[in-house]
Design a protein around this motif. Structure first.
Motif, mmCIF file in Angstrom:
data_model
loop_
_atom_site.group_PDB
_atom_site.id
_atom_site.type_symbol
_atom_site.label_atom_id
_atom_site.label_comp_id
_atom_site.label_asym_id
_atom_site.label_seq_id
_atom_site.Cartn_x
_atom_site.Cartn_y
_atom_site.Cartn_z
ATOM 1 N N UNK A 1 20.424 -17.574 0.076
ATOM 2 C CA UNK A 1 21.769 -16.816 0.083
ATOM 3 C C UNK A 1 21.153 -15.126 -0.461
ATOM 4 N N UNK A 2 21.675 -13.964 -0.999
ATOM 5 C CA UNK A 2 21.254 -12.940 -1.618
ATOM 6 C C UNK A 2 22.866 -12.178 -1.872
ATOM 7 N N UNK A 3 22.177 -12.344 -3.241
ATOM 8 C CA UNK A 3 23.311 -12.236 -4.039
ATOM 9 C C UNK A 3 23.947 -11.427 -5.144
ATOM 10 N N UNK B 1 25.841 -18.469 -12.147
ATOM 11 C CA UNK B 1 26.831 -16.973 -11.989
ATOM 12 C C UNK B 1 26.969 -15.938 -13.283
ATOM 13 N N UNK B 2 26.968 -17.194 -13.920
ATOM 14 C CA UNK B 2 27.071 -17.278 -15.502
ATOM 15 C C UNK B 2 26.428 -16.845 -16.180
ATOM 16 N N UNK B 3 24.924 -17.045 -15.402
ATOM 17 C CA UNK B 3 23.940 -17.021 -16.231
ATOM 18 C C UNK B 3 23.061 -15.394 -15.596
ATOM 19 N N UNK B 4 23.606 -14.991 -14.329
ATOM 20 C CA UNK B 4 22.800 -13.909 -13.389
ATOM 21 C C UNK B 4 23.788 -12.662 -14.577
ATOM 22 N N UNK B 5 24.845 -13.287 -13.954
ATOM 23 C CA UNK B 5 25.651 -11.918 -14.460
ATOM 24 C C UNK B 5 25.068 -11.855 -16.485
ATOM 25 N N UNK B 6 24.615 -12.499 -17.125
ATOM 26 C CA UNK B 6 24.223 -12.311 -18.371
ATOM 27 C C UNK B 6 23.274 -11.591 -18.760
ATOM 28 N N UNK B 7 21.961 -11.812 -17.549
ATOM 29 C CA UNK B 7 20.534 -11.399 -17.687
ATOM 30 C C UNK B 7 21.094 -9.703 -16.514
ATOM 31 N N UNK C 1 17.234 -12.410 -25.704
ATOM 32 C CA UNK C 1 16.354 -13.169 -24.617
ATOM 33 C C UNK C 1 16.951 -14.725 -24.757
ATOM 34 N N UNK C 2 17.488 -15.071 -26.477
ATOM 35 C CA UNK C 2 18.678 -15.758 -26.297
ATOM 36 C C UNK C 2 19.270 -16.488 -26.065
ATOM 37 N N UNK C 3 20.516 -15.165 -25.659
ATOM 38 C CA UNK C 3 21.681 -15.235 -24.345
ATOM 39 C C UNK C 3 21.203 -15.988 -23.115
ATOM 40 N N UNK C 4 20.288 -15.029 -23.098
ATOM 41 C CA UNK C 4 19.605 -15.639 -21.379
ATOM 42 C C UNK C 4 19.240 -16.829 -21.115
ATOM 43 N N UNK C 5 18.804 -17.324 -22.121
ATOM 44 C CA UNK C 5 17.705 -19.049 -22.163
ATOM 45 C C UNK C 5 18.648 -19.580 -22.433
ATOM 46 N N UNK C 6 19.667 -19.108 -23.308
ATOM 47 C CA UNK C 6 20.765 -20.393 -23.105
ATOM 48 C C UNK C 6 22.073 -20.771 -21.617
ATOM 49 N N UNK C 7 21.849 -19.364 -21.068
ATOM 50 C CA UNK C 7 22.763 -19.227 -20.086
ATOM 51 C C UNK C 7 22.183 -19.876 -19.044
#
Length: 450
Positions: free
Chosen positions: A432-434, A336-342, A313-319
């Motif tokens: 978009x749809x990613x 994209x960095x955030x979505x990759x993390x989550x 959860x901490x990594x997701x919130x940081x991203x």
């Protein structure tokens, strides 16, 4: 006949150039003997005998058939190798674990009472040690200058006992770094130099690992100064590794091993960390696993599953902080960095909807549906209804492929068109749809499929 070996990094001098060397020592049962190779004939045996005499005065058993070898061979005397030879012998007799010296280089002479003596050309040694990312142990009086010369990590000690106590987790010696300004405390010469008899000094360590000041001379214990190692000592070494070299120096299993320290107050967590990475495929797979999946792993308890969930959860919130309050379409790399993390390592498919305002800033990021490893049910009317509730004017659909391949399927393309039509009827734009894979992603808009 069993043979025990140990080796330590060192540097030898060729002119003014410090050249990497390895000091190896082996010990085997049998009649006492000493063979020293790799050094000039006139200095080899005296160096070995001198180091063995110092260790013997500390109560360390260095008897048996001993071989000391320096590679590459030197053509000059090796006074600066005393400390490295002593440490190699202590690894060979089991006092120090070889793993503790993997990233260490030793440079210094030994006095007869075990004190560390300065050597010539320490600046050259420090520069080469720093260039190789090694932690340099040297005499205390040369530590500040060595740290300044090499811009690296240097630990100075008054005596051999302090070095061994550090390597055995009985004493913490703060590393010198350029610009420290104030000298860190230095304790633990090998012996009380003023005393008529040489008596090793033990440095007390509290149960929580805090070093206590050394006891007065009258309380010194006449027993070998070199303590053993164990799981708790390993934890201290791991913490020091992070503080001195940073988290980049840790392998994935070591990161997880340290994370599990939060869940298990005692014991060795390395086997469990490796078992979890094998079970979930990677460190990222462990962090992405559900609490239920984690708890199904033998050895994982509620504390461990909770600690991993908190880190995830901490990594997701940081991203997510990198895309909050910013126009999403103008900060695509951060998104994209955030979505990759989550999402990249999620074990099942999930559909997220990013709800945007008129300036394309993120209003909400919500998981609308979860499915199986290859299918997620999507209801366009529910997506549009939620967008109206949030007063969103635009959407971005995101879903993951647990297989790791972000290539869109025909079902993905058809679902995208259905959401686009339903949203467009309410004047809501589908940007978009990613599709998120493992380490890659696919934009249907960029692929001209939207």
């Amino acid at each position: 006949m069993s043979i025990r070996t140990g080796q330590v990094r060192a540097f030898t001098m060729i002119g003014t150039q410090a050249v990497p060397a390895i000091v190896r020592a082996s010990a085997s049962s049998g009649p006492s003997s000493l063979q020293v190779t790799g050094l000039p004939e006139g200095s080899a045996t005296p160096l070995g005998r001198h180091v063995i005499a110092v260790l013997s005065r500390c109560g360390v058993d260095v008897t048996g058939a001993l071989i000391i070898d320096v590679r590459p061979p030197r053509t000059e005397a090796g006074a600066g190798l005393d400390l490295a030879v002593a440490l190699a012998l202590l690894v060979a007799n089991g006092t120090i674990g070889q793993d503790r010296l993997a990233d260490v280089v030793a440079a210094g002479g030994l006095a007869s009472d075990g004190g560390l003596e300065p050597i010539d050309d320490m600046d050259a040694v420090a520069i080469q040690a720093a260039a190789r990312g090694l932690l340099l142990f040297c005499p205390d009086g040369q530590a500040e200058a060595a740290a300044a010369a090499g811009h690296g990590h240097v630990i100075g000690a008054q005596g051999l006992a302090a070095v061994v106590a550090y390597l055995s987790d009985q004493q913490f010696l703060p590393p010198w770094q350029q610009g420290d300004g104030v000298a860190p405390p230095r304790w633990g010469g090998l012996a009380e130099r003023a005393a008529p008899a040489i008596r090793p000094v033990m440095l007390p360590v509290s149960a929580d690992g805090i070093i206590q000041p050394p006891a007065p001379a009258s309380a010194a214990v006449a027993s070998p100064v070199f303590p053993g190692t164990g799981p708790q000592g390993h934890r201290n070494r791991m913490r020091e590794k992070v503080l001195i070299r940073g988290t980049d120096a840790l392998a994935d299993y070591e990161l997880l091993e340290m994370l599990l320290f939060l869940a298990f107050a005692r014991g060795d967590t390395k086997p469990l960390a490796k078992r979890m990475i094998n079970a979930f495929g990677s460190y990222a797979g462990v962090l992405s696993a559900s609490p239920e999946a984690l708890l199904a792993t033998p050895g994982v308890n509620d504390h461990a599953a909770t600690a991993i969930a908190v880190v995830r959860a901490s990594a997701e919130r940081l991203a997510r902080a990198g895309v909050a309050d910013l126009p999403v379409l103008n900060n695509w790399d951060r998104l994209m960095a955030y979505l990759n993390v989550t999402m990249a390592h999620a074990p099942v498919e999930q559909l997220r909807v990013l709800f945007l305002d008129t300036r394309n800033r993120l209003i909400a990021d919500e998981v609308q549906a979860r499915g199986t490893v290859n299918h997620t049910p999507v209801y366009p009317r529910e997506v549009v209804r939620r967008a109206l509730e949030l007063h969103a004017t635009a959407l971005i659909l995101v879903h993951n492929h647990p297989s790791g391949d972000p290539t869109p399927s025909q079902d993905d393309i058809a679902m995208t068109q259905e959401v686009r039509v339903a949203a467009g009827a309410m004047s809501i734009v589908l940007h978009d749809h990613v599709i998120i894979g493992k380490g890659s992603w696919c934009s249907l808009k960029k692929e001209r499929l939207l």
